[in-house]
Motif scaffolding. Structure first.
Motif, PDB file in Angstrom:
ATOM      1  N   PRO A  79       0.819  -1.383  -0.016  1.00 11.59           N
ATOM      2  CA  PRO A  79       0.151  -0.036   0.082  1.00 11.59           C
ATOM      3  C   PRO A  79       0.853   1.198  -0.140  1.00 11.59           C
ATOM      4  CG  PRO A  79      -0.870  -1.776   1.710  1.00 11.59           C
ATOM      5  CD  PRO A  79       0.610  -2.095   1.117  1.00 11.59           C
ATOM      6  N   GLU A  80       2.159   1.329   0.121  1.00 14.26           N
ATOM      7  CA  GLU A  80       3.025   2.233   0.429  1.00 14.26           C
ATOM      8  C   GLU A  80       3.576   2.617  -0.823  1.00 14.26           C
ATOM      9  OE1 GLU A  80       5.987   1.296   3.264  1.00 14.26           O
ATOM     10  OE2 GLU A  80       4.488   0.561   4.767  1.00 14.26           O
ATOM     11  N   LYS A 124       0.910   4.380  -6.936  1.00 12.32           N
ATOM     12  CA  LYS A 124      -0.534   3.789  -7.116  1.00 12.32           C
ATOM     13  C   LYS A 124      -0.634   3.195  -8.664  1.00 12.32           C
ATOM     14  CE  LYS A 124      -4.017   5.624  -5.309  1.00 12.32           C
ATOM     15  NZ  LYS A 124      -5.272   6.416  -4.735  1.00 12.32           N
ATOM     16  N   SER A 139       1.166  -0.037  -5.417  1.00  7.74           N
ATOM     17  CA  SER A 139      -0.020  -0.034  -4.685  1.00  7.74           C
ATOM     18  C   SER A 139      -1.300  -0.181  -5.513  1.00  7.74           C
ATOM     19  CB  SER A 139      -0.047   1.042  -3.752  1.00  7.74           C
ATOM     20  OG  SER A 139      -1.415   1.182  -3.253  1.00  7.74           O
ATOM     21  N   GLY A 172      -4.121   0.563  -4.257  1.00  5.92           N
ATOM     22  CA  GLY A 172      -5.151   1.402  -3.583  1.00  5.92           C
ATOM     23  C   GLY A 172      -4.705   1.491  -2.053  1.00  5.92           C
ATOM     24  N   ASP A 173      -5.202   2.542  -1.499  1.00  8.05           N
ATOM     25  CA  ASP A 173      -4.964   2.816  -0.048  1.00  8.05           C
ATOM     26  C   ASP A 173      -5.981   2.019   1.182  1.00  8.05           C
ATOM     27  OD1 ASP A 173      -3.372   4.944  -1.104  1.00  8.05           O
ATOM     28  OD2 ASP A 173      -5.112   6.435  -0.880  1.00  8.05           O
ATOM     29  N   TYR A 174      -5.598   1.054   0.837  1.00 11.73           N
ATOM     30  CA  TYR A 174      -6.390  -0.222   1.767  1.00 11.73           C
ATOM     31  C   TYR A 174      -5.315  -1.411   1.925  1.00 11.73           C
ATOM     32  CZ  TYR A 174      -7.654  -1.688  -2.803  1.00 11.73           C
ATOM     33  OH  TYR A 174      -7.541  -2.437  -4.026  1.00 11.73           O
ATOM     34  N   VAL A 175      -5.694  -2.081   2.962  1.00 10.19           N
ATOM     35  CA  VAL A 175      -4.707  -3.229   3.297  1.00 10.19           C
ATOM     36  C   VAL A 175      -5.158  -4.450   3.036  1.00 10.19           C
ATOM     37  CG1 VAL A 175      -3.263  -4.024   5.199  1.00 10.19           C
ATOM     38  CG2 VAL A 175      -3.399  -1.615   5.035  1.00 10.19           C
ATOM     39  N   LEU A 176      -4.535  -5.384   2.429  1.00  9.65           N
ATOM     40  CA  LEU A 176      -4.883  -6.660   2.205  1.00  9.65           C
ATOM     41  C   LEU A 176      -3.931  -7.645   2.977  1.00  9.65           C
ATOM     42  CD1 LEU A 176      -5.069  -6.882  -1.892  1.00  9.65           C
ATOM     43  CD2 LEU A 176      -7.083  -6.493  -0.271  1.00  9.65           C
ATOM     44  N   SER A 177      -4.813  -8.731   3.068  1.00 15.23           N
ATOM     45  CA  SER A 177      -3.622  -9.916   3.927  1.00 15.23           C
ATOM     46  C   SER A 177      -2.578 -10.241   3.281  1.00 15.23           C
ATOM     47  CB  SER A 177      -4.631 -11.147   3.909  1.00 15.23           C
ATOM     48  OG  SER A 177      -5.632 -11.039   4.671  1.00 15.23           O
TER      49      SER A 177
END
Length: 225
Positions: A88-89, A92, A131, A133-138
Motif C-alpha cells: 500500500p506504500e 498507485k 499499490s 489502492g489505499d487499503y490493506v489486504l492480507s
C-alpha cells in the motif's frame, strides 16, 4: 513476457491464473507466469517463512532469507526488467503504468503477507513498489493478480480483438462509453437507436459524448489532468 511471482501462499494464485484471459494468454505462449513457493527456500523442518518483529509489536514479518535465496536463483537464470513489491506504500497502479509494464520482457513480483517483509528485502532486491489502492489486504497475492491481469490484456495477440484493450477506460484519459448487446429490448430498456443505425460516424460521435458525460459525472478529476 515472463512474470515470476514469489509468495508464501501459492495456492491463492492457482484459480485466477487458470481462468479467462490469463489462461488464454499462457495457452497462446504470449505470457508465462511462474509461481515460486517461499517455503521451498527454507531449511528448518517446519519450513518457517515468518517470525516476530524486532522491537516488539503485533503481527508477523516475512523473513529475508527465503526471498534472497529465491531471488539469487532466479536472477542467476535471467535478467529482470523490474523486481516489484506489492505494498500500500507504493506508487498507485494505473492504466499508464500497466501500459509501461506490458512492454517489459521479464518481471518478478514479490508478495508480502501479514505485516509485510523484512525491510532488507525492500532495500536490496526491489526496484519498484506498487499499490493498487489505499487499503490493506492480507497479502500481496491478490494485488499481484490485479497487476498481471491488467498487463496481460495489453500484450498483442492476447485479446481476440486487438483494439479492445486500447479502447478501455483510462486509455484515452476518460471512462469508457456504455456497451449494449442482444436483445434490443429487455424489461422495458431499449438499446439506443443510434447503435442500431449502422451510421458509424454517428455511433462514434455518440460514444465520445457518452464517455465525456460519464467521466464528468463520475470522475471529474480525470478531466482536470
Amino acid at each position: 513476457m515472463r512474470i515470476d511471482i514469489v509468495t508464501g501462499f501459492p495456492r491463492i494464485l492457482e484459480g485466477p491464473l487458470g481462468e479467462s484471459i490469463l489462461k488464454q494468454a499462457q495457452a497462446k505462449g504470449l505470457l508465462q507466469v511462474v509461481v515460486h513457493d517461499l517455503r521451498e527456500y527454507t531449511h528448518d523442518k517446519h519450513r518457517t517463512i515468518d517470525d516476530e518483529p524486532y522491537g516488539g509489536g503485533s503481527g508477523m514479518v516475512l523473513k529475508p532469507e527465503p526471498f534472497f535465496e529465491c531471488f539469487d536463483r532466479l536472477t542467476s537464470e535471467r535478467r529482470y526488467d523490474e523486481v516489484i513489491y506489492m505494498t500500500p506504500e507504493g506508487e498507485k497502479f494505473s492504466q499508464k503504468l500497466a501500459n509501461e509494464l506490458s512492454l517489459k520482457e521479464s518481471l518478478m513480483i514479490l508478495c508480502g503477507h501479514y505485516k509485510g517483509v523484512d525491510e532488507r528485502v525492500r532495500m536490496a532486491l526491489v526496484t519498484r513498489e506498487i499499490s493498487i489502492g489505499d487499503y490493506v489486504l492480507s497479502g500481496g497475492e491478490i494485488a499481484a493478480l490485479v497487476v498481471i491481469d491488467a498487463i496481460a490484456r495489453l500484450i498483442p495477440g492476447v485479446l481476440h480483438d486487438g483494439e479492445s484493450a486500447l479502447l478501455d477506460s483510462f486509455q484515452t484519459g476518460m471512462l469508457d462509453y456504455p456497451h449494449y448487446t442482444r436483445p434490443v429490448e429487455y424489461r422495458g430498456m431499449r438499446v439506443p437507436e443510434v447503435l442500431l443505425s449502422g451510421n458509424h460516424r454517428e455511433i462514434e460521435r455518440w460514444r465520445q459524448e457518452q464517455a465525456m458525460a460519464r467521466t464528468a459525472r463520475r470522475r471529474k478529476d480525470l478531466l482536470r489532468e
